[in-house]
Every structure is written in C-alpha cells, then in structure tokens.
Scaffold this active site. Structure first.
Site, PDB file in Angstrom:
ATOM      1  N   HIS A   9       0.610   5.311   1.050  1.00 51.06           N
ATOM      2  CA  HIS A   9      -0.137   6.354   1.754  1.00 51.06           C
ATOM      3  C   HIS A   9      -0.106   7.627   0.903  1.00 51.06           C
ATOM      4  O   HIS A   9       0.957   8.013   0.406  1.00 51.06           O
ATOM      5  CB  HIS A   9       0.527   6.691   3.093  1.00 51.06           C
ATOM      6  CG  HIS A   9       0.588   5.562   4.067  1.00 51.06           C
ATOM      7  ND1 HIS A   9      -0.239   5.493   5.165  1.00 51.06           N
ATOM      8  CD2 HIS A   9       1.381   4.469   4.136  1.00 51.06           C
ATOM      9  CE1 HIS A   9       0.050   4.392   5.864  1.00 51.06           C
ATOM     10  NE2 HIS A   9       1.031   3.758   5.258  1.00 51.06           N
ATOM     11  N   HIS A  28       0.836  -1.203   0.000  1.00 52.89           N
ATOM     12  CA  HIS A  28       0.000   0.000   0.000  1.00 52.89           C
ATOM     13  C   HIS A  28       0.869   1.250   0.000  1.00 52.89           C
ATOM     14  O   HIS A  28       1.975   1.254   0.551  1.00 52.89           O
ATOM     15  CB  HIS A  28      -0.960   0.017   1.192  1.00 52.89           C
ATOM     16  CG  HIS A  28      -0.295  -0.105   2.525  1.00 52.89           C
ATOM     17  ND1 HIS A  28       0.086  -1.321   3.062  1.00 52.89           N
ATOM     18  CD2 HIS A  28       0.068   0.832   3.446  1.00 52.89           C
ATOM     19  CE1 HIS A  28       0.636  -1.128   4.241  1.00 52.89           C
ATOM     20  NE2 HIS A  28       0.655   0.178   4.502  1.00 52.89           N
TER      21      HIS A  28
END
Ligand code: 5GP
Length: 139
Positions: free
Chosen positions: A105, A103
C-alpha cells in the site's frame, strides 16, 4: 502457509477479468488505485507474477516491486503535495492480509491528518481524478 490461489482478486485484475484504475506498469509490476482508499491517492503495487506475500516472494519479485514502490511513493508525494508517505504490507490473515497476492500500500500523508478507517468503498470519479494526478506526476 497455503498455496497461491490463482483466482484471488489481484490475479483477476492482472488477467483483465475485473477492472482496475491503473497508474503505472512495467514488465514485472503493476500499480493501481485501491478501491477503498484510506487516504486520497491510496494505491497498491503488485508483482505481475504469482506470490502470496513477503514470505514466498523471490528476491527478483521483491527487487522489482520495491523499485516500483519507490517510484510511486515519490509520485504520490508530488501529486498530492504530501508531507510524507506511508507504505504498508501485510502477510497472511493473522498479519492483516485480506488479498493473497503480494501487494504494498502507498498512502500519501498530510501532517496531522489521520488515515480513514478501512473497508469503506471510495468514490469512483474521485479515485479516477486522483489516478490522473499520479499519472501526471509520473510523466
Ligand atoms: P490487505 O490484503 O493488504 O489487507 O488489503 C487489501 C486491499 O485491497 C484493501 O486495501 C482493499 O481496499 C483493496 N481491494 C480489495 N478488493 C479490491 C479490488 O477489487 N480492487 C482494488 N483496486 N482494490 C481492492
């Protein structure tokens, strides 16, 4: 490096087993609001296919994710009239990673405003309002 764990929290979000506030999705990627936002509009971009992080991701996964990262970075700058945007990505526990599904951010930033400390649960109504702003910017 450990194997990909199909029961990590983001895999559960992808399967719809736990809720998330999504703002964008395409065939290969999903973007949703971080539950512990360090800035207003803090969101996460993930691939829909499994990989732990940058170290085991395929070039195809990275290409798809980075395209969505750029799309969402532009959207949050517009949505929050931000002066800049911080993109963060952590690899393995020693690298600061807590959820082991790749992932990125995306954190919209205002000049002179520090990020909030990590680990504080956000206000769900406010997160939902921020998600609407991002979706409007994408529309
Ligand atoms: P990292 O692995 O990059 O250190 O951080 C994982 C991020 O996932 C944190 O910013 C944390 O707030 C976020 N997070 C952890 N659990 C959930 C969840 O259940 N839903 C959402 N939307 N975000 C989560």
């Amino acid at each position: 490096m450990s194997e990909y764990d199909p029961d990590n929290i983001f895999a559960k979000i992808l399967r719809g087993e736990i809720p998330s506030t999504s703002v964008y999705e395409d065939d290969e990627t999903l973007a949703f609001m971080d539950i512990m936002p360090r800035t207003d509009g803090h969101l996460l971009v993930i691939p829909k296919t499994p990989c732990r992080n940058l170290l085991d991701a395929s070039p195809e996964q990275l290409t798809a994710v980075m395209s969505t990262v750029q799309k969402l970075a532009k959207a949050v700058v517009q949505a929050f009239d931000a002066d800049g945007v911080t993109v963060q990505q952590f690899n393995e526990a020693a690298g600061g990673q807590e959820v082991f599904h790749l992932h990125f951010h995306i954190l919209p930033r205002q000049e002179g405003v520090a990020m909030r400390p990590p680990g504080n649960m956000g206000d769900f109504d406010l997160i939902a309002k921020h998600a609407e702003k991002v979706k409007a910017a994408l529309a």
